[in-house]
Design an enzyme around this catalytic site. Structure first.
Site, short mmCIF file in Angstrom:
data_model
loop_
_atom_site.label_atom_id
_atom_site.label_comp_id
_atom_site.label_asym_id
_atom_site.label_seq_id
_atom_site.Cartn_x
_atom_site.Cartn_y
_atom_site.Cartn_z
N THR A 187 0.86 -1.18 0.00
CA THR A 187 0.00 0.00 0.00
C THR A 187 0.89 1.23 0.00
O THR A 187 2.06 1.15 0.37
CB THR A 187 -0.87 0.03 1.28
OG1 THR A 187 -1.47 -1.24 1.48
CG2 THR A 187 -1.96 1.06 1.19
N VAL A 216 -11.77 -7.11 -1.65
CA VAL A 216 -11.43 -5.73 -1.34
C VAL A 216 -10.84 -5.69 0.07
O VAL A 216 -11.40 -6.30 0.98
CB VAL A 216 -12.66 -4.80 -1.42
CG1 VAL A 216 -12.32 -3.39 -0.95
CG2 VAL A 216 -13.20 -4.76 -2.85
#
Length: 320
Positions: A187, A216
């Protein structure tokens, strides 16, 4: 009684002389993912590339905050830079799903009013963080997914690209090596306090390598991977998303500060190195509070990270 009085006076004098925390005019922190990294597998050139990339993104944010730009503009600008860098699992460097596609997620939050926007599962938006801001500012919704998110972004002038834009050989080879193994986390994120005292957080990801079924993670879930509140702090998380969702990690840090009155560092330590460590929730967070205190907390061996403030403190690092 005299001795007791003197002791009290000494304690009072000492307390009065303890320097108060410095209120920063601005502060910023960034991350490029976390995990149990083996430093021996990084060459000197690898380390230099990552440190240079982190420093470049950090300088963009530092300059903008020093010039008086809003924290919301800054976190978007910095995350866009990280999305465009194929070193990180976001934007251009996104990993591949099991069926060889790219599904990107992003979220942004404004601490001044708790407005937030997010997109998930998009595969043709060059900078998902800008699409997330569009959702926040132009739509009545918080989270848009897949084709609907792409359609809304296109109709409102967000740059879209052919899916081939996201192809990098490094990420493709990673998929080939791990088709029968667990995925890899990654991320990018930025949190900031601006000169007006406003906090903001932004997070973007290329998802989990080899993921299936439209999974997700925590990034676009407000309160899990992304959160900002002017009363407490701004948080961007990186790690095993399922655990960050279950424990609403970003909001939990804010809630500990708001309801228990603990410091940012104590709240982050409690959530990351106690709650999550007990549940195999590998990863970390970057966070900044309303006074400009910065915390870079992890329970993994490494996290690509950097920070800076108006006092001139700061730096970048990779390993614990």
């Amino acid at each position: 009684m005299r001795r007791i009085t003197y002791a009290v006076l000494i304690l009072i004098t000492f307390a009065c002389q303890t320097p108060a925390p410095v209120q920063q005019d601005w502060a910023i922190a960034i991350h490029g993912g976390a995990g149990n990294m083996d430093s021996t597998k990084f060459s000197a050139d690898d380390i230099l590339r990552y440190e240079t990339a982190l420093q470049t993104a950090l300088e963009i944010g530092k300059t903008a905050l020093a010039d008086g730009e809003s924290s919301l503009d800054v976190v978007e600008k910095v995350v866009r830079n990280l999305e465009d860098n194929p070193l990180f699992n976001a934007g251009k460097g996104a990993v591949f799903t099991n069926d060889g596609r790219n599904e990107l997620d992003a979220a942004i939050m404004d601490g001044s009013n708790l407005n937030a926007g997010a997109v998930a599962g998009v595969g043709d938006i060059r900078n998902p963080i800008s699409a997330a801001r569009l959702v926040m500012e132009k739509s009545p919704h918080v989270l848009l997914i897949g084709k609907g998110a792409s359609l809304y972004a296109t109709q409102n002038g967000i740059e879209t690209v052919d899916s081939s834009y996201f192809f990098t050989d490094k990420r493709w080879q990673l998929l080939q090596r791990t088709l029968q193994k667990a995925g890899k986390n990654g991320t990018v994120g930025c949190v900031a306090l601006d000169k007006n005292g406003n906090l903001a957080a932004a997070t973007s990801t290329g998802g989990m390598n080899n993921k299936r079924y439209g999974r997700v993670g925590d990034v676009p879930i407000i309160g899990a991977g992304t959160y900002a509140n002017n009363n407490t702090c701004a948080v961007s998380a990186t790690g095993h998303g399922e655990y960050y969702i279950r424990y609403t990690v970003a909001h939990d840090i804010s809630a500990l500060m708001e309801y228990k009155g603990v410091s940012l560092s104590e709240a982050a330590q409690t959530v990351i190195n106690e709650k999550l460590s007990n549940e195999a929730g590998n990863g970390g967070v970057i966070a900044v509070d309303k006074s400009g205190n910065v915390t870079l907390e992890m329970n993994s061996t490494g996290m690509f990270r950097g920070w800076a403030n108006s006092s001139g403190d700061g730096g970048v690092a990779i390993f614990r």
